[in-house]
Design an enzyme around this catalytic site. Structure first.
Site, PDB file in Angstrom:
ATOM      1  N   HIS A   1     -16.730 -19.548  29.336  1.00 39.23           N
ATOM      2  CA  HIS A   1     -15.334 -19.686  29.414  1.00 39.23           C
ATOM      3  C   HIS A   1     -14.505 -19.063  28.447  1.00 39.23           C
ATOM      4  CE1 HIS A   1     -13.353 -22.200  32.793  1.00 39.23           C
ATOM      5  NE2 HIS A   1     -14.603 -22.406  33.179  1.00 39.23           N
TER       6      HIS A   1
ATOM      7  N   ASP B   1      -7.104 -26.911  31.189  1.00 39.41           N
ATOM      8  CA  ASP B   1      -8.343 -26.568  32.317  1.00 39.41           C
ATOM      9  C   ASP B   1      -9.394 -27.615  31.807  1.00 39.41           C
ATOM     10  OD1 ASP B   1      -9.995 -25.658  33.971  1.00 39.41           O
ATOM     11  OD2 ASP B   1     -10.242 -23.525  33.244  1.00 39.41           O
TER      12      ASP B   1
END
Length: 179
Positions: A53, A85
């Site tokens: 990520h 997130d």
């Protein structure tokens, strides 16, 4: 970008984080990525997911980690596009809370979302419960809390994106809200 939150939701590995990152980039603002997942140095596979990520995001984006106090973190974000997130990780971090304490956390988050935002806010949430009912209590609790949270957040959002099958659909524009 609108001054209401944007919700991006979808199943695992659907591209929802990538879509949210695209929206954040398109905001033209400085982006702060607020990660809710807890890092675990004893879980190399989890650490690899977190690293993937991070590699995908521009190096000039700031990353903050806040696994519990989400409402406070959103309130104190400053003049940035804030990308949270994910709500699923946040729910997982709070599974041990009793119903009263959980409701207080949700109410605090909804109170923040109900206020006009000065800056863009993008929330990423996993969709779960499209299949088998989890055979264990904590799995059912997670599914129920996350599903109810997403339903309660949706009405506060300028857009609710469902990302699945390689497509992003704006549910606010295409769907009919529940009563």
């Amino acid at each position: 970008m609108n001054r209401q939150p944007i919700l991006v939701t979808g199943p695992a590995r659907s591209g929802k984080s990538s879509w949210a990152e695209r929206l954040a980039h398109e905001s033209g603002r400085r982006v702060v990525y607020l990660a809710t997942a807890r890092e675990d140095p004893n879980d190399p596979e989890w650490q690899a997911r977190i690293a993937a990520h991070r590699r995908r995001r521009p190096v000039y984006w700031q990353t903050l980690c806040e696994p519990v106090e989400l409402a406070a973190a959103i309130r104190s974000a400053g003049e940035v596009c804030l990308l949270v997130d994910s709500l699923g990780s946040w729910v997982a971090n709070l599974l041990a809370l009793d119903d009263v304490a959980w409701s207080e956390q949700v109410d605090a988050l909804l109170a923040v979302l109900a206020q006009p935002l000065a800056d863009p806010l993008i929330l990423v949430a996993e969709e779960c419960g499209w299949g088998v009912i989890p055979p264990y209590p904590s799995g059912r609790l997670f599914r129920d809390r996350l599903g109810e949270l997403i339903q309660r957040i949706g009405p506060f959002c300028a857009a609710v994106w469902l990302v699945t099958g390689g497509y992003a659909l704006d549910l606010r524009r295409l769907g009919v809200p529940l009563a």
